[in-house]
Motif scaffolding. Structure first.
Motif: not given
Length: 380
Positions: A140, A222, A244, A247, A298, A301-302
């Motif tokens: 991360s 991804w 991004w 995420i 996002a 998902f992250g």
């Protein structure tokens, strides 16, 4: 060994290999596509090389770590990431880019099993679950850094990869200094009969199937999520990079998976993560034009990806209780196999059906993976 002395360099090495060398590719892909004139199918094929290399190197790393201990493979991972990023920086065609992708992707397979073994060797048993999940969360931090780099350097993707290569070199030096040369207590890692066998191991089949499905379900997000929102909505470069960063920033929350497993159990944690990661792709599929809801997908998902990989680490180590490196190697290998297939098919599906339908399909696969979780709580 003191918790932070091993965990901090572990977090940075994972950040470099997974966050910068591997997953940043999806963020930089639109600019790379324009420069090298790649189609969506070629992009999907190139992206699949990350996971293909990972499949080979995680097997190699698991075997060598079991025989020799973690130091050699951890340093090999840093070197592979450094060289791969340099090749990606200088790529003038898809062949050079592909070589860089293979080396960068291979670094992730090299680093995961030895860090699991290092933690088993040098961290107190009561702190090992927390150490594994926090080292894993380094992904991360790397993703967040790659997003910030894109904000500052867009569209200079070659310069971006050069900076990443320098960072990889620095983290390699740090790990070289920290990881002990002599494997104190390494008898725990000596190869014993059956240590590398998964046949007949209770819980190995559901663990393998779950990892495979989860890998397939995440491949489209991804590789193509950034391209998806760029095509679907009127986003600025700052908003695209912010997607991004989201995420990565929310992925840090996945580091708490060890704590939730202790409180609510492995089965509950796995099902929660699987449902969340499937919903992230579905949300993006139906709300890609809305930046707020896209950022929500996002974040989900992250967080759920890092959370789930932490769950798989704990689950794998409980299944393969006699070999920590194998406990990480098996689920992460199958995760990568799923991502190889998912990445190739994603490029094909998007070219045929478009982004929205493809992401909806991948989200449903993630939700279906919830059915493959552990049925009962295994104990150490």
């Amino acid at each position: 060994m003191k918790f932070s002395k091993l965990v901090l360099p572990g977090v940075t090495m994972i950040a470099v290999t997974y966050g910068l060398a591997r997953f940043s590719f999806g963020l930089l892909l639109p600019e790379i596509n324009r420069t090298l004139e790649m189609s969506e199918l070629v992009s999907g094929l190139i992206s699949s090389l990350f996971y293909l290399a990972y499949c080979f190197t995680i097997i190699l790393s698991t075997v060598i770590t079991t025989k020799e201990g973690p130091r050699r493979m951890i340093l090999s991972a840093g070197l592979s990431a450094f060289i791969g990023l340099l090749f990606m920086c200088i790529a003038t065609n898809v062949w050079v880019l592909g070589l860089g992708v293979l080396l960068a992707g291979g670094s992730t397979g090299l680093v995961s099993p030895p860090y699991g073994a290092a933690i088993a060797l040098w961290i107190k048993e009561g702190e090992q679950g927390r150490a594994n999940t926090w080292v894993n969360s380094g992904t991360s931090f790397g993703i967040a850094l790659s997003g910030l780099g894109a904000i500052l350097l867009t569209p200079h993707w070659r310069l971006t990869y050069l900076i990443y290569a320098i960072v990889a070199c620095l983290m390699l030096v740090w790990n070289f200094q920290v990881i002990p040369k002599k494997e104190t207590g390494s008898s725990k890692l000596m190869l014993k009969k059956g240590d590398l066998a998964i046949r007949g191991v209770k819980g190995a089949v559901p663990l393998s199937l779950a990892s495979l499905l989860l890998g397939a379900s995440t491949a489209a997000f991804w590789t193509f999520s950034r391209s998806f929102i760029e095509v679907a909505g009127d986003y600025s470069d700052l908003q695209l990079s912010g997607f991004w960063v989201t995420i990565g920033m929310f992925g840090v929350l996945g580091g708490f998976s060890g704590s939730l497993i202790e409180r609510r159990g492995l089965s509950f944690s796995y099902k929660l993560g699987s449902l969340a990661i499937g919903s992230a792709s579905i949300i993006l599929a139906v709300t890609s034009e809305n930046w707020l809801l896209s950022y929500l997908s996002a974040g989900i998902f992250g967080c759920s990806y890092i959370f789930l990989t932490g769950v798989l680490i704990v689950w794998g180590i409980r299944v393969f209780i006699k070999n920590a490196s194998l406990g990480i190697g098996v689920p992460f290998l199958l995760l990568a196999v799923g991502q190889v297939l998912g990445s190739i098919l994603a490029g094909l599906f998007i070219g045929t059906w478009g982004y929205a339908i493809s992401f909806m399909l991948y989200g449903m696969v993630g939700i279906a993976a919830a059915l493959m979780g552990p049925n009962e709580e295994s104990k150490r």
